[in-house]
Design an enzyme around this catalytic site. Structure first.
Site, short mmCIF file in Angstrom:
data_model
loop_
_atom_site.label_atom_id
_atom_site.label_comp_id
_atom_site.label_asym_id
_atom_site.label_seq_id
_atom_site.Cartn_x
_atom_site.Cartn_y
_atom_site.Cartn_z
CE LYS A 21 -25.29 46.62 -7.87
NZ LYS A 21 -26.56 47.10 -7.58
CB VAL A 107 -24.75 49.15 5.13
CG1 VAL A 107 -25.63 47.92 5.41
CG2 VAL A 107 -23.25 48.97 5.56
CB SER A 115 -22.17 41.88 -3.44
OG SER A 115 -23.44 41.71 -3.52
CG ASP A 148 -25.61 42.79 -7.37
OD1 ASP A 148 -25.96 42.58 -8.30
OD2 ASP A 148 -26.15 43.45 -6.46
C1 LIG Z 1 -30.79 44.69 -7.53
C2 LIG Z 1 -29.50 44.21 -7.69
O1 LIG Z 1 -28.39 44.80 -6.95
C3 LIG Z 1 -29.25 44.76 -9.26
O2 LIG Z 1 -27.76 44.25 -9.67
C4 LIG Z 1 -29.47 42.59 -7.88
O3 LIG Z 1 -30.31 42.03 -8.49
C5 LIG Z 1 -29.51 42.34 -5.98
O4 LIG Z 1 -28.55 41.24 -6.16
P1 LIG Z 1 -28.07 40.56 -4.84
O5 LIG Z 1 -28.19 41.62 -3.52
O6 LIG Z 1 -26.72 39.92 -5.16
O7 LIG Z 1 -29.25 39.46 -4.54
P2 LIG Z 1 -29.28 38.32 -3.79
O8 LIG Z 1 -28.58 38.30 -2.68
O9 LIG Z 1 -28.98 37.09 -4.94
O10 LIG Z 1 -30.82 38.11 -3.46
C6 LIG Z 1 -31.36 38.78 -2.59
C7 LIG Z 1 -33.04 38.70 -2.90
O11 LIG Z 1 -33.39 39.60 -4.19
C8 LIG Z 1 -34.23 39.14 -5.13
N1 LIG Z 1 -33.52 38.78 -6.41
C9 LIG Z 1 -32.24 39.00 -6.79
C10 LIG Z 1 -31.80 39.01 -8.03
C11 LIG Z 1 -32.69 38.57 -8.78
N2 LIG Z 1 -32.33 38.64 -10.04
N3 LIG Z 1 -34.05 38.45 -8.68
C12 LIG Z 1 -34.36 38.51 -7.40
O12 LIG Z 1 -35.51 38.47 -7.24
C13 LIG Z 1 -34.82 37.72 -4.36
O13 LIG Z 1 -35.66 38.09 -3.51
C14 LIG Z 1 -33.57 37.37 -3.59
O14 LIG Z 1 -33.89 36.68 -2.56
N1 LIG Z 2 -20.56 42.02 4.50
C1 LIG Z 2 -21.79 42.67 4.57
N2 LIG Z 2 -21.77 43.85 4.30
C2 LIG Z 2 -23.20 44.66 4.17
N3 LIG Z 2 -24.13 43.88 4.53
C3 LIG Z 2 -24.18 42.79 4.83
C4 LIG Z 2 -22.82 41.97 5.09
N4 LIG Z 2 -23.16 40.79 5.15
C5 LIG Z 2 -24.43 40.72 5.54
N5 LIG Z 2 -25.34 41.98 5.15
C6 LIG Z 2 -26.58 41.97 5.31
O1 LIG Z 2 -27.12 42.36 3.87
C7 LIG Z 2 -27.89 43.56 3.94
C8 LIG Z 2 -27.72 44.28 2.36
O2 LIG Z 2 -26.45 44.60 2.56
P1 LIG Z 2 -25.69 45.30 1.27
O3 LIG Z 2 -24.79 46.63 1.66
O4 LIG Z 2 -24.94 44.14 0.55
O5 LIG Z 2 -26.96 45.82 0.31
P2 LIG Z 2 -27.17 46.52 -1.08
O6 LIG Z 2 -25.91 47.31 -1.20
O7 LIG Z 2 -28.47 47.02 -1.15
O8 LIG Z 2 -27.02 45.11 -2.08
P3 LIG Z 2 -27.31 45.00 -3.73
O9 LIG Z 2 -27.01 46.33 -4.12
O10 LIG Z 2 -26.52 43.72 -3.97
O11 LIG Z 2 -28.66 44.33 -3.47
C9 LIG Z 2 -27.51 44.21 5.09
O12 LIG Z 2 -28.75 44.86 5.41
C10 LIG Z 2 -27.07 43.39 6.11
O13 LIG Z 2 -27.96 42.89 6.98
#
Ligand SMILES: C[C@](O)(CO)[C@H](O)COP(=O)(O)OP(=O)(O)OC[C@H]1O[C@@H](n2ccc(N)nc2=O)[C@H](O)[C@@H]1O
Ligand SMILES: Nc1ncnc2c1ncn2[C@@H]1O[C@H](COP(=O)(O)OP(=O)(O)OP(=O)(O)O)[C@@H](O)[C@H]1O
Length: 312
Positions: A21, A107, A115, A148
């Site tokens: 996304k 990643v 997600s 997410d």
């Molecule tokens: C940055 C975004 O990707 C935008 O869509 C999301 O807000 C993050 O979503 P995500 O990675 O699925 O986040 P989660 O796994 O639920 O939370 C990870 C960490 O992000 C922060 N978090 C996340 C979502 C939110 N509304 N407020 C937060 O402060 C919190 O510190 C939480 O511990």
């Molecule tokens: N299946 C997985 N794929 C990727 N990372 C994972 C997975 N499971 C756990 N993780 C951990 O989660 C962290 C964040 O991964 P991810 O790729 O989802 O980040 P992101 O895309 O920045 O997430 P978001 O956009 O939801 O904030 C990674 O550094 C990894 O250690």
């Protein structure tokens, strides 16, 4: 009469594809007591995919392939296994499953790769175990795995509120064409939110969805120029503070005539909107030529959420 022994059913597998996304707009309010921030965001699912194959097994295990697969944990902290645990707990199903994750989404790049694995694992095990859950029920479970994850199940374009998990589908017309500048170095989502708190302290009110009226109009009209002008990310300043080099792809895309450019979610991926598929390719070429990205991707959006490709 002689009885012919019944052959056991062949082991079956379910193959699911889930998209990454980009947040077209990400508006963030003040941190709440639970540690999360209230959001008003507009998600778009884009054609960069994770593919997950689920096979019945004695235990619950995960293997990986694809770009940056070595950065992803294979223990119980893997988001796909966490999703399986949530589904198993909710349904009382005690079966094992092996998940193979083929990673196409960067990643820790702000495009929700983990997600997408979680959403795909939910859909795959739901099909494998014949749980009978409805999509809305699955989406509710998805929110327990991560903020997410519900959107990745739903796909297309949607407004996210609450932690980002309360979704309303958005009307859109046509296709939008994106180029992404991807970095090998990731950014931690919670670290970016913490840096955001440093900048804003407790001074913020709730996020205001009214500010995205022009963006929603651009989506309804299928107007990429207006959409480009309306892209917005409240976390961008915090991402840039943690990773100042991100200023480079932002400048390169602007100079190359992008209709809009924004850090994707918590970063460090930078998303640039093109006028056409051809122009998105040109933006990707500009990222490559200037050496400001470790990898480039092009994609279109919106696309469907996590869905079964094949089951046999
Ligand atoms: C940055 C975004 O990707 C935008 O869509 C999301 O807000 C993050 O979503 P995500 O990675 O699925 O986040 P989660 O796994 O639920 O939370 C990870 C960490 O992000 C922060 N978090 C996340 C979502 C939110 N509304 N407020 C937060 O402060 C919190 O510190 C939480 O511990
Ligand atoms: N299946 C997985 N794929 C990727 N990372 C994972 C997975 N499971 C756990 N993780 C951990 O989660 C962290 C964040 O991964 P991810 O790729 O989802 O980040 P992101 O895309 O920045 O997430 P978001 O956009 O939801 O904030 C990674 O550094 C990894 O250690």
């Amino acid at each position: 009469m002689t009885l012919t022994p019944v052959e056991p059913l062949p082991e079956h597998e379910v193959r699911v594809r889930a998209p990454g996304k980009v947040n077209l707009s990400l508006r963030v309010g003040a941190r709440q007591e639970d540690g999360y921030h209230p959001l008003s965001t507009v998600f778009q699912a884009v054609s960069v995919y994770e593919e997950v194959v689920a096979t019945p097994s004695d235990a619950r295990t995960v293997t990986l392939s694809g770009v940056q697969a070595e950065l992803v944990p294979t223990d119980a902290s893997n988001l796909a296994l966490r999703a399986v645990e949530v589904l198993a707990r909710h349904t009382g199903i005690d079966d094992g499953v092996h998940l193979h994750l083929d990673k196409g989404v960067p990643v820790a790049g702000g495009m929700a790769g983990g997600s997408a694995d979680a959403a795909a694992a939910l859909v795959a095990c739901d099909a494998l175990w014949h749980t009978g859950l409805s999509r809305p029920e699955l989406i509710e479970l998805a929110a327990e795995v991560g903020s997410d994850v519900p959107f990745i199940l739903m796909g297309h374009t949607a407004v996210g509120q609450g932690r980002g998990h309360l979704l309303t589908p958005a009307l859109t017309r046509g296709e939008f064409h994106w180029a992404f500048a991807v970095q090998d170095r990731g950014l931690s989502t919670s670290a970016v939110y913490a840096a955001f708190d440093e900048v804003h302290g407790g001074s913020l009110g709730g996020p205001d969805p009214e500010l995205d009226v022009p963006l929603m109009q651009a989506l309804r009209a299928g107007d990429p120029r207006a959409l480009g002008a309306a892209l917005h990310n409240d976390l961008q300043v915090a991402s840039l503070e943690l990773d100042p080099l991100l200023a480079e792809p932002l400048t390169v895309a602007t100079d190359a005539g992008a209709l809009g450019v924004v850090v994707s979610g918590s970063g460090p991926t930078v998303a640039a909107l093109g006028r056409s598929r051809q122009h998105a390719l040109a933006l990707a070429a500009a990222f490559t030529a200037s050496g400001v990205a470790d990898r480039v991707l092009t994609a279109t959006g919106p696309v469907s959420g996590a869905r079964v490709l094949a089951a046999d």
